[in-house]
Design an enzyme around this catalytic site. Structure first.
Site, PDB file in Angstrom:
ATOM      1  N   PHE A   1       0.864  -1.191   0.000  1.00 12.35           N
ATOM      2  CA  PHE A   1       0.000   0.000   0.000  1.00 12.35           C
ATOM      3  C   PHE A   1       0.892   1.230   0.000  1.00 12.35           C
ATOM      4  O   PHE A   1       1.651   1.468   0.932  1.00 12.35           O
ATOM      5  CB  PHE A   1      -0.954   0.055   1.198  1.00 12.35           C
ATOM      6  CG  PHE A   1      -1.862   1.250   1.098  1.00 12.35           C
ATOM      7  CD1 PHE A   1      -3.019   1.198   0.335  1.00 12.35           C
ATOM      8  CD2 PHE A   1      -1.538   2.464   1.712  1.00 12.35           C
ATOM      9  CE1 PHE A   1      -3.839   2.320   0.188  1.00 12.35           C
ATOM     10  CE2 PHE A   1      -2.350   3.584   1.564  1.00 12.35           C
ATOM     11  CZ  PHE A   1      -3.498   3.506   0.807  1.00 12.35           C
TER      12      PHE A   1
ATOM     13  N   ASP B   1       9.265   2.900   1.997  1.00 16.35           N
ATOM     14  CA  ASP B   1       8.072   3.674   2.343  1.00 16.35           C
ATOM     15  C   ASP B   1       7.818   3.488   3.835  1.00 16.35           C
ATOM     16  O   ASP B   1       7.311   2.456   4.261  1.00 16.35           O
ATOM     17  CB  ASP B   1       6.874   3.202   1.512  1.00 16.35           C
ATOM     18  CG  ASP B   1       5.596   3.983   1.839  1.00 16.35           C
ATOM     19  OD1 ASP B   1       5.587   4.696   2.862  1.00 16.35           O
ATOM     20  OD2 ASP B   1       4.623   3.864   1.078  1.00 16.35           O
TER      21      ASP B   1
ATOM     22  N   LYS C   1       2.290  10.998   7.331  1.00 13.74           N
ATOM     23  CA  LYS C   1       1.440  10.734   8.489  1.00 13.74           C
ATOM     24  C   LYS C   1       1.894  11.476   9.757  1.00 13.74           C
ATOM     25  O   LYS C   1       1.623  12.654   9.890  1.00 13.74           O
ATOM     26  CB  LYS C   1       1.305   9.225   8.687  1.00 13.74           C
ATOM     27  CG  LYS C   1       0.519   8.596   7.516  1.00 13.74           C
ATOM     28  CD  LYS C   1      -0.108   7.262   7.815  1.00 13.74           C
ATOM     29  CE  LYS C   1      -1.146   6.920   6.746  1.00 13.74           C
ATOM     30  NZ  LYS C   1      -0.776   5.839   5.846  1.00 13.74           N
TER      31      LYS C   1
HETATM   32  C1  LIG Z   1      -0.978   5.931   4.375  1.00 16.05           C
HETATM   33  C2  LIG Z   1       0.138   5.428   3.547  1.00 16.05           C
HETATM   34  C3  LIG Z   1       0.453   6.029   2.320  1.00 16.05           C
HETATM   35  C4  LIG Z   1      -0.377   7.142   1.710  1.00 16.05           C
HETATM   36  O1  LIG Z   1      -0.436   8.282   2.489  1.00 16.05           O
HETATM   37  P1  LIG Z   1      -1.583   9.385   2.195  1.00 16.05           P
HETATM   38  O2  LIG Z   1      -1.203  10.523   3.089  1.00 16.05           O
HETATM   39  O3  LIG Z   1      -2.877   8.759   2.564  1.00 16.05           O
HETATM   40  O4  LIG Z   1      -1.497   9.709   0.746  1.00 16.05           O
HETATM   41  C5  LIG Z   1       1.547   5.555   1.628  1.00 16.05           C
HETATM   42  N1  LIG Z   1       2.286   4.538   2.108  1.00 16.05           N
HETATM   43  C6  LIG Z   1       2.002   3.928   3.278  1.00 16.05           C
HETATM   44  C7  LIG Z   1       2.877   2.812   3.759  1.00 16.05           C
HETATM   45  C8  LIG Z   1       0.917   4.335   4.030  1.00 16.05           C
HETATM   46  O5  LIG Z   1       0.603   3.707   5.165  1.00 16.05           O
END
Ligand SMILES: *Cc1c(COP(=O)(O)O)cnc(C)c1O
Length: 409
Positions: free
Chosen positions: A138, A223, A252
């Site tokens: 994700f 990520d 986040k």
């Molecule tokens: C939440 C998340 C995203 C996307 O972040 P947004 O601020 O919702 O665009 C990307 N990578 C990971 C691992 C995430 O948990």
């Protein structure tokens, strides 16, 4: 029916299915609904609220800066961006940063950087760069990102998608080695898959991937939008395996639970592919966001939030594993990123979250079967005890309901 919910249903797109709870106020680990009920937040907005709700230092930094200077665009310098960039580069030990707003934007930035690096530094022929990604990933919701998702619902109806991505199984370093070609620019990976269902890869996986990437001149892009900033018990989840990635995405919790702030960090050789005009964002790196993000980093260090997450995470996972219920298939996680996998033949994640909320604990299912428990990192042991007691009680109630429904058939 609650009128707020009715109005939102009428005027808002239906791309989420929220629990029928209307939140109106927050403080620390708690939120309150419009009827005055208090909940312990065990989800913290998918880890965006790691500092707790309305952290006084963050609210103060936001207020003070909002009165001074908030948004100027990157057409000018501001006095707030450099201190933030310097701090985050020193903390992550990565040379340069490019600030954006949302996580998906940081990921898009990483993809653009990796491709341009492949063409201009590695020497891949025009249009041939490949990026390897993992099943169950994700990374956000843009067209490019959902294009390489392995989740059918994220993709269905949104094609055509950009080419140049290769999917491999998560947690298998050999699969990475086999998938690399002369055109491979980068490997994009989450150290723990959050949305994928709190999937913790085998020990040594990331370190081995880093080795393979280095040997093949492939960029390792981590990520850490969800796993970073203390969540798993280290400042970065990569640090559990002594890995420094070539590129890193944070988001986040970087906004301190107040603003959307994200960043792509990379070693100089990668970041220098960007020339003026190559990339941008009207709000990325604005003085208000940079101020809040810098304060969020300072708090993380001064309040020892990664260390807290390590200690209290061990405690939480031990207590969750002690819950004895036939509805539980597995308990897993690292630091304060934990999840309970339910046996969905007996109960759905959504039904469990609803019942749990009625008992005063908020969470949200990932991938239907997994209930995540990722509270603000400021949570205390006593608050964890309270939550675990409520979670245990919810399992008992659901078992009783199941038993009654079986007897009545
Ligand atoms: C939440 C998340 C995203 C996307 O972040 P947004 O601020 O919702 O665009 C990307 N990578 C990971 C691992 C995430 O948990």
């Amino acid at each position: 029916m609650n009128t707020t919910i009715e109005l939102e249903q009428k005027y808002g797109a239906h791309h989420y299915a929220p629990l029928p709870i209307v939140l109106v106020r927050s403080e620390g680990v708690y939120v309150w609904d419009d009827r005055g009920n208090r909940y312990l937040d065990m989800m913290s907005a998918y880890s965006a609220v790691s500092h707790g709700h309305a952290h006084p230092r963050l609210v103060k930094a936001l207020q003070t800066q909002a009165e001074r200077l908030s948004v100027v665009s990157r057409a000018f310098y501001s006095d707030r961006l450099a201190p933030f960039l310097q701090r985050i580069c020193l903390l992550t030990e990565i040379e340069m940063g490019l600030p954006m707003n949302t996580g998906a934007e940081a990921v898009e930035t990483a993809l653009k950087a990796a491709r341009k690096w492949a063409y201009s530094v590695k020497g891949v022929s025009a249009g041939k760069a490949e990026i390897i990604v993992c099943e169950g990933n994700f990374h956000g919701r843009t067209i490019a990102i959902v294009g390489f998702s392995s989740e059918p619902q994220y993709r269905a109806g949104f094609g055509p998608f950009p080419a140049g991505f290769t999917l491999i199984p998560y947690g298998e370093a050999d699969a990475l080695e086999q998938a690399i070609t002369a055109n491979t620019a980068a490997f994009l990976v989450e150290p723990i898959q959050g949305e994928g269902g709190i999937i913790v890869p085998p020990d040594g996986y990331l370190a081995r991937c880093a080795e393979i990437c280095r040997a093949n001149r492939v960029l390792l892009l981590c990520d850490e939008i969800q796993t970073g900033l203390g969540r798993t018990g280290r400042f970065l989840a990569c640090q559990h395996e002594d890995v420094t990635p070539d590129g890193l995405m944070l988001g986040k919790a970087l906004g301190g639970g107040l603003l959307p702030v994200s960043i792509f960090l990379a070693k100089r050789e990668v970041m220098e592919v960007f020339q003026p005009g190559d990339h941008g964002s009207t709000f990325g790196g604005n003085p208000l966001a940079a101020t809040v993000a810098l304060e969020a980093l300072n708090i993380l260090v001064e309040e020892r939030l990664p260390e807290r997450a390590a200690e209290l995470g061990d405690y939480l996972i031990r207590r969750l594993r002690a819950i004895d219920s036939p509805l539980i298939k597995a308990v897993r996680g690292k630091g304060l990123l934990t999840g309970i996998e339910l046996d969905t033949r007996m109960i759905s994640g959504q039904a469990f979250c609803l019942a749990l909320a009625a008992n005063g604990v908020l969470s949200k299912e990932a991938h239907e079967a997994v209930i995540r428990f990722a509270p603000p990192l400021i949570i205390t042991q006593a608050q964890i005890d309270w939550a675990v007691e409520r979670i245990g009680q919810t399992f008992l109630e659901q078992e009783a309901i199941l038993k009654r429904s079986r007897q009545s058939v």
